[in-house]
Design a protein around this motif. Structure first.
Motif, PDB file in Angstrom:
ATOM      1  N   MET A 247       7.892 -34.282 -11.438  1.00  0.00           N
ATOM      2  CA  MET A 247       7.369 -35.413 -12.213  1.00  0.00           C
ATOM      3  C   MET A 247       8.511 -36.193 -12.863  1.00  0.00           C
ATOM      4  SD  MET A 247       4.006 -35.797 -12.271  1.00  0.00           S
ATOM      5  CE  MET A 247       3.619 -36.490 -13.868  1.00  0.00           C
ATOM      6  N   ASP A 248       9.490 -35.468 -13.388  1.00  0.00           N
ATOM      7  CA  ASP A 248      10.648 -36.121 -13.997  1.00  0.00           C
ATOM      8  C   ASP A 248      11.389 -36.962 -12.956  1.00  0.00           C
ATOM      9  OD1 ASP A 248      10.043 -34.955 -16.403  1.00  0.00           O
ATOM     10  OD2 ASP A 248      11.489 -33.313 -16.189  1.00  0.00           O
ATOM     11  N   LYS A 249      11.467 -36.441 -11.740  1.00  0.00           N
ATOM     12  CA  LYS A 249      12.145 -37.163 -10.669  1.00  0.00           C
ATOM     13  C   LYS A 249      11.389 -38.447 -10.314  1.00  0.00           C
ATOM     14  CE  LYS A 249      15.381 -37.639  -7.586  1.00  0.00           C
ATOM     15  NZ  LYS A 249      16.766 -37.955  -8.008  1.00  0.00           N
ATOM     16  N   VAL A 250      10.066 -38.378 -10.294  1.00  0.00           N
ATOM     17  CA  VAL A 250       9.250 -39.565 -10.028  1.00  0.00           C
ATOM     18  C   VAL A 250       9.501 -40.615 -11.109  1.00  0.00           C
ATOM     19  CG1 VAL A 250       6.889 -40.463  -9.897  1.00  0.00           C
ATOM     20  CG2 VAL A 250       7.458 -38.313  -8.762  1.00  0.00           C
ATOM     21  N   ASP A 251       9.519 -40.168 -12.381  1.00  0.00           N
ATOM     22  CA  ASP A 251       9.790 -41.097 -13.489  1.00  0.00           C
ATOM     23  C   ASP A 251      11.176 -41.719 -13.349  1.00  0.00           C
ATOM     24  OD1 ASP A 251       7.329 -40.580 -14.584  1.00  0.00           O
ATOM     25  OD2 ASP A 251       8.069 -39.043 -15.967  1.00  0.00           O
ATOM     26  N   GLU A 252      12.147 -40.899 -12.951  1.00  0.00           N
ATOM     27  CA  GLU A 252      13.519 -41.387 -12.778  1.00  0.00           C
ATOM     28  C   GLU A 252      13.594 -42.451 -11.683  1.00  0.00           C
ATOM     29  OE1 GLU A 252      17.531 -39.633 -10.679  1.00  0.00           O
ATOM     30  OE2 GLU A 252      16.421 -38.273 -12.012  1.00  0.00           O
TER      31      GLU A 252
ATOM     32  N   GLU B 214      14.479 -46.550 -11.787  1.00  0.00           N
ATOM     33  CA  GLU B 214      15.511 -47.165 -10.949  1.00  0.00           C
ATOM     34  C   GLU B 214      14.952 -48.352 -10.162  1.00  0.00           C
ATOM     35  OE1 GLU B 214      17.431 -44.156  -8.619  1.00  0.00           O
ATOM     36  OE2 GLU B 214      18.224 -43.118 -10.378  1.00  0.00           O
ATOM     37  N   VAL B 215      13.669 -48.308  -9.830  1.00  0.00           N
ATOM     38  CA  VAL B 215      13.037 -49.466  -9.198  1.00  0.00           C
ATOM     39  C   VAL B 215      13.054 -50.647 -10.173  1.00  0.00           C
ATOM     40  CG1 VAL B 215      10.866 -50.425  -8.327  1.00  0.00           C
ATOM     41  CG2 VAL B 215      11.561 -48.121  -7.640  1.00  0.00           C
ATOM     42  N   LYS B 216      12.714 -50.369 -11.419  1.00  0.00           N
ATOM     43  CA  LYS B 216      12.667 -51.425 -12.427  1.00  0.00           C
ATOM     44  C   LYS B 216      14.049 -52.032 -12.661  1.00  0.00           C
ATOM     45  CE  LYS B 216       8.749 -49.363 -14.915  1.00  0.00           C
ATOM     46  NZ  LYS B 216       8.311 -48.727 -16.184  1.00  0.00           N
ATOM     47  N   GLU B 217      15.081 -51.229 -12.505  1.00  0.00           N
ATOM     48  CA  GLU B 217      16.441 -51.695 -12.762  1.00  0.00           C
ATOM     49  C   GLU B 217      17.080 -52.378 -11.550  1.00  0.00           C
ATOM     50  OE1 GLU B 217      18.503 -48.232 -13.994  1.00  0.00           O
ATOM     51  OE2 GLU B 217      17.388 -48.019 -15.885  1.00  0.00           O
ATOM     52  N   ALA B 218      16.512 -52.202 -10.375  1.00  0.00           N
ATOM     53  CA  ALA B 218      17.085 -52.774  -9.157  1.00  0.00           C
ATOM     54  C   ALA B 218      17.106 -54.294  -9.241  1.00  0.00           C
ATOM     55  CB  ALA B 218      16.294 -52.315  -7.939  1.00  0.00           C
ATOM     56  N   SER B 219      18.205 -54.899  -8.775  1.00  0.00           N
ATOM     57  CA  SER B 219      18.371 -56.342  -8.950  1.00  0.00           C
ATOM     58  C   SER B 219      18.341 -57.137  -7.650  1.00  0.00           C
ATOM     59  CB  SER B 219      19.692 -56.622  -9.682  1.00  0.00           C
ATOM     60  OG  SER B 219      20.781 -56.049  -8.958  1.00  0.00           O
ATOM     61  N   THR B 220      18.661 -56.501  -6.534  1.00  0.00           N
ATOM     62  CA  THR B 220      18.671 -57.220  -5.255  1.00  0.00           C
ATOM     63  C   THR B 220      17.536 -56.706  -4.368  1.00  0.00           C
ATOM     64  OG1 THR B 220      20.110 -55.640  -4.090  1.00  0.00           O
ATOM     65  CG2 THR B 220      21.179 -57.371  -5.420  1.00  0.00           C
ATOM     66  N   PRO B 221      17.085 -57.510  -3.403  1.00  0.00           N
ATOM     67  CA  PRO B 221      16.031 -57.049  -2.492  1.00  0.00           C
ATOM     68  C   PRO B 221      16.388 -55.751  -1.780  1.00  0.00           C
ATOM     69  CG  PRO B 221      16.361 -59.408  -2.243  1.00  0.00           C
ATOM     70  CD  PRO B 221      17.449 -58.922  -3.136  1.00  0.00           C
ATOM     71  N   GLU B 222      17.677 -55.615  -1.420  1.00  0.00           N
ATOM     72  CA  GLU B 222      18.111 -54.399  -0.738  1.00  0.00           C
ATOM     73  C   GLU B 222      17.996 -53.180  -1.658  1.00  0.00           C
ATOM     74  OE1 GLU B 222      19.667 -57.951   1.133  1.00  0.00           O
ATOM     75  OE2 GLU B 222      19.877 -57.205  -0.923  1.00  0.00           O
ATOM     76  N   ASP B 223      18.380 -53.368  -2.921  1.00  0.00           N
ATOM     77  CA  ASP B 223      18.296 -52.267  -3.887  1.00  0.00           C
ATOM     78  C   ASP B 223      16.836 -51.906  -4.166  1.00  0.00           C
ATOM     79  OD1 ASP B 223      21.014 -52.102  -4.071  1.00  0.00           O
ATOM     80  OD2 ASP B 223      21.164 -53.290  -5.919  1.00  0.00           O
TER      81      ASP B 223
ATOM     82  N   ILE C 206      12.453 -48.178  -3.952  1.00  0.00           N
ATOM     83  CA  ILE C 206      11.036 -47.933  -3.666  1.00  0.00           C
ATOM     84  C   ILE C 206      10.908 -46.813  -2.641  1.00  0.00           C
ATOM     85  CG2 ILE C 206       8.991 -48.904  -2.538  1.00  0.00           C
ATOM     86  CD1 ILE C 206       9.519 -51.502  -3.973  1.00  0.00           C
ATOM     87  N   GLY C 207      11.812 -46.777  -1.668  1.00  0.00           N
ATOM     88  CA  GLY C 207      11.807 -45.675  -0.713  1.00  0.00           C
ATOM     89  C   GLY C 207      12.016 -44.336  -1.408  1.00  0.00           C
TER      90      GLY C 207
END
Length: 247
Positions: free
Chosen positions: A158-163, A167-176, A181-182
């Motif tokens: 669960m902690d890993k899912v939250d992490e 990181e999705v929220k912090e991603a800035s480029t489409p590639e990131d 998301i993957g």
């Protein structure tokens, strides 16, 4: 009983008198149809459509025969070799039935032995690349867990899912965003596995639930769905959810 089908396929693939389409097909060109037919078998089962299942199993059998004929034409193997191979495999994997060994190894242990005999050294070898992404992810994770590479408890997953969500929220480029998301999806599959849930089945049910509710919203909205504000559509969605609970 399969002989008539084998004969039909030989005629269809005949270099001189065969069907122009069938003659030029290859393993690669037929593979997408094979996958499609497998899904249609699964769909008939899901709908409990026995007549449909009969037809879809026939279509799937045709794919086996088609691939076998292509292999025969290329000098690789014949349909009889396919049958002999699977018969030998089933007997090998059930020694307690066919070998008189009451203390035979488990299914996975037998499969692992087969992989070793094929020279597959990694614990992840043999997981088909063409599997649906969620299913393949879960199989990969299960294989890794068998050799001790796994989170010890659900909380850490669960902690890993939250992490990963952070990181999705912090991603800035489409590639990131795509990469994160993957990672989030992979972690969510891991969470399902730890709960002994099939991620593939869970998503199928969620998609089915969404489809049912969306169709109810469509009915409530009539022909004006595109014209209605999202707030009104949300009210219809909540009505659809309430209707489910009363059924």
């Amino acid at each position: 009983m399969v002989d008539p089908l084998l004969k039909i396929m030989r005629q269809l693939r005949d270099p001189e008198t065969g069907c122009e389409w069938d003659k030029v097909q290859t393993f690669q060109s037929i593979a997408p149809y094979t996958i499609e037919e497998s899904y249609e078998v699964s769909d008939a089962i899901e709908r409990n459509d026995m007549d449909g299942l009969k037809d879809e199993l026939g279509d799937l059998l045709l794919q086996v025969v088609f691939h076998s004929q292509i292999a025969t034409d290329g000098g690789y193997f014949e349909f009889s070799d396919v049958v002999a191979s699977i018969c030998a495999k089933m007997e090998r994997r059930h020694p307690h039935i066919f070998g008189g060994d009451d203390k035979s190894p488990g299914w996975e242990e037998l499969k692992a032995t087969e992989r070793n005999e094929k020279g597959e050294e990694s614990a992840l070898d043999g997981v088909a690349i063409a599997l649906p992404a969620l299913l393949r992810a879960q199989k990969i994770q299960t294989r890794a867990a068998r050799v001790g590479f796994d989170w010890p408890d659900v909380k850490q997953v669960m902690d890993k899912v939250d992490e990963e969500l952070a990181e999705v929220k912090e991603a800035s480029t489409p590639e990131d965003v795509e990469e994160e998301i993957g990672d989030l999806l992979f972690a969510t599959v891991n969470l399902a596995r730890h709960h002994k849930i099939s991620a593939e089945d869970a998503l199928k049910r969620a998609t089915k639930k969404f489809t049912t509710r969306f169709e109810a919203v469509e009915e409530l909205a009539g022909n004006d769905m595109k014209k209605l504000p999202l707030e009104q559509l949300e009210k219809f969605w909540q009505l659809a959810k309430k209707e489910e609970k009363t059924v």
